[in-house]
Design a protein around this motif. Structure first.
Motif, short mmCIF file in Angstrom:
data_model
loop_
_atom_site.label_atom_id
_atom_site.label_comp_id
_atom_site.label_asym_id
_atom_site.label_seq_id
_atom_site.Cartn_x
_atom_site.Cartn_y
_atom_site.Cartn_z
N ASP A 107 8.46 0.54 0.98
CA ASP A 107 9.67 1.17 1.50
C ASP A 107 9.74 0.91 3.00
OD1 ASP A 107 11.78 2.91 2.01
OD2 ASP A 107 10.61 4.73 1.70
N LYS A 134 10.84 2.80 6.03
CA LYS A 134 11.28 4.18 6.31
C LYS A 134 12.05 4.35 7.60
CE LYS A 134 8.62 6.56 3.17
NZ LYS A 134 7.48 7.26 2.71
N GLY A 136 15.20 8.48 4.80
CA GLY A 136 14.78 8.51 3.40
C GLY A 136 14.31 7.15 2.92
N TYR A 195 4.60 9.98 -7.65
CA TYR A 195 4.76 8.97 -6.60
C TYR A 195 3.61 9.16 -5.62
CZ TYR A 195 7.38 7.55 -2.23
OH TYR A 195 7.81 7.04 -1.04
N ASN A 251 4.88 12.60 -4.12
CA ASN A 251 6.22 13.07 -4.48
C ASN A 251 6.24 13.25 -5.99
OD1 ASN A 251 7.37 13.08 -1.88
ND2 ASN A 251 7.72 10.89 -1.99
N ARG A 296 8.34 12.68 -8.31
CA ARG A 296 9.54 11.99 -8.81
C ARG A 296 9.47 10.53 -8.43
NH1 ARG A 296 11.45 10.79 -3.93
NH2 ARG A 296 10.77 12.16 -2.28
N GLY A 301 10.84 7.29 -6.28
CA GLY A 301 11.27 7.16 -4.89
C GLY A 301 12.67 6.58 -4.80
N ASP A 302 13.28 6.76 -3.65
CA ASP A 302 14.59 6.20 -3.37
C ASP A 302 14.52 5.60 -1.98
OD1 ASP A 302 17.24 5.69 -2.80
OD2 ASP A 302 17.98 7.51 -3.76
N PRO A 303 14.56 4.30 -1.77
CA PRO A 303 15.10 3.25 -2.63
C PRO A 303 14.08 2.48 -3.46
CG PRO A 303 14.86 2.39 -0.42
CD PRO A 303 14.32 3.79 -0.40
N GLU A 304 12.85 2.96 -3.62
CA GLU A 304 11.86 2.18 -4.38
C GLU A 304 12.28 1.95 -5.83
OE1 GLU A 304 11.16 4.73 -2.33
OE2 GLU A 304 9.10 4.63 -1.57
N1 GLY Z 1 11.60 6.50 -0.16
C1 GLY Z 1 10.86 7.66 0.02
C2 GLY Z 1 11.10 8.73 -0.93
O1 GLY Z 1 11.73 8.56 -1.95
O2 GLY Z 1 10.61 9.83 -0.69
#
Ligand code: GLY
Ligand code: AMP
Length: 418
Positions: free
Chosen positions: A212, A214, A226, A269, A285, A287, A289-292
């Motif tokens: 990612d 960041k 994010g 995560y 995390n 859940r 990831g976003d944008p992973e």
């Molecule tokens: N890309 C980091 C997150 O989803 O927390």
């Protein structure tokens, strides 16, 4: 099978895109979704945090499986609530959500189970925190304990900066109760990566890794966001490194959960940094990831809905989670001002209804329909995704997309996957 997907970001558009391909899918609902998910299923205007209304909706619509994207409903206990109503859901329970929802408790867990992580201290009192910060070398990392939408981490280069952050967290309560407690930790030097694991409570399975980007600006400058882009596979990650991550981090994490009597059902995560001394955990995390997710999901060589069903049915050991060899690169187009204040409601030019090609995709993040036009509705607006045989091919495809779309104040990093 009727599926309810909870969330509204680029991650959810990517998940919806993959779920839509499944033969097991009958109807897809996304709550609340965005203008992109509306093209794949039916958006339902219930916020992701309104877990009671989500449960009512799932009961009324005879939803067979609910899949949760973001962390807030998980920390609020969406799994527990759905389970009480005998509704199937892929999300970990509230009790285990501290792995993301409390940095202090996550650190305690890491230390207790001998999982490599930066040295730290936690504080609720500003004077004590400031005195500790003064005794350390810089840079140092200051983290708000609770959820802060990826904005609760500051890397302080001087004492003045550290103290300003500590004051804003502990005295001004910048993140409310989330910053009543802070972690001050050692700054680790190395390369970051995100590793994704599925767990059904009995067994776990590695899904893949991504890198990612960041920071807001090119060359990893500017504030944390994010995530402004991502690449998968991680170009520098070898099988041997992944084996070490498994042995030193993933296995001890699941062993630790077992010792604590915690059952983890969902996606976990691992936010890691590869240092001179090997892999360290920066964060968990609870859940995807976003944008992973946007770079992982197009590489999945399996049916994503089947995977979620196997997680919910505790049959994960029967799944082979293969990844396609292609590289995926995602560049995020954000609103001017993000991650701080930004304006919304700008018309997005250049979006076409049909998919661009097999190897070029647009996943929407902060978008909405307004007078039958697609407009900006968030900080991160669009995800341009390119797939290719090499990072450079994938990167080129992602950036070609960004040449075609435009909205007022559009900002993106130009160095993703360079
Ligand atoms: N890309 C980091 C997150 O989803 O927390
Ligand atoms: P987090 O929200 O915990 O993932 O932190 C956000 C970002 O801050 C990470 O992705 C890292 O880039 C950076 N970061 C967090 N903790 C550390 C650390 N101990 N050393 C160096 N960088 C860190």
């Amino acid at each position: 099978m009727n599926v309810l997907l909870v969330g509204s970001g680029g991650r959810e558009h990517a998940l919806a895109w993959a779920l839509k391909k499944s033969r097991a899918l009958t109807q897809l609902f996304i709550a609340p979704g965005n203008a992109g998910t509306a093209q794949l299923g039916q958006n339902v205007s219930i916020p992701a945090t309104d877990i009671f209304r989500l449960r009512c909706f799932a009961q009324e619509q005879k939803i067979d499986l609910t899949i949760v994207g973001p962390e807030d409903p998980i920390a609020l206990g969406i799994r527990d609530l759905f389970e009480q109503a005998r509704l199937k859901i892929v999300a970990p329970c509230k009790k285990v959500s501290f792995l993301e929802a409390s940095k202090v408790r996550a650190k305690e867990f890491l230390i207790k189970h001998h999982i490599p992580t930066a040295r730290y201290h936690s504080f609720t009192d500003h004077a004590a925190a400031a005195a500790y910060a003064k005794s350390l070398s810089f840079p140092m990392v200051i983290k708000a304990d609770g959820l802060a939408a990826g904005k609760g981490v500051t890397i302080a280069k001087t004492f003045a900066e550290a103290d300003k952050t500590l004051q804003s967290y502990l005295i001004e309560q910048r993140f409310g109760t989330s910053s009543q407690n802070v972690v001050i930790e050692e700054f680790l030097v190395g390369k970051e990566l995100s590793v994704f694991v599925a767990s059904d409570g009995k067994s776990w399975k590695l899904l893949g890794a991504a890198q990612d980007y960041k920071r807001l600006l090119d060359g990893d400058q500017g504030p944390n966001t994010g995530g402004m882009g991502a690449i998968s596979p991680v170009p520098w990650l070898t099988d041997q490194m992944l084996a070490e991550i498994t042995k030193r981090i993933i296995e001890p994490t699941f062993a630790g959960l077992k010792i604590e009597g915690l059952i983890y059902e969902g996606i976990l995560y691992f936010g890691l940094i590869w240092t001179n001394a090997g892999p360290y955990v920066i964060e968990y995390n609870v859940r995807f990831g976003d944008p992973e997710t946007q770079v992982l999901v197009p590489r999945f060589g399996f049916d994503l809905l089947e995977l979620f069903i196997q997680i919910a049915d505790q049959k994960l050991s029967e799944v082979t989670a293969t990844l396609k060899p292609e590289t995926a690169v995602c560049a995020v187009a954000a609103s001017k001002g993000y991650p701080e204040q930004y304006e919304k409601g700008f018309f997005i030019k250049g979006l076409v209804d049909k998919p661009l090609s097999e190897n070029s995709l647009i996943f929407h993040a902060g978008t909405a329909m307004q007078d039958s036009k697609i407009v900006t509705a968030g900080g991160r607006v669009l995800n341009a995704l390119g797939l290719g045989k090499s990072p450079s091919e994938a990167r080129q495809r992602a950036y070609e997309i960004l040449e075609q779309v435009h909205f007022k104040g559009m900002h993106f990093r130009k160095d993703i996957a360079l």
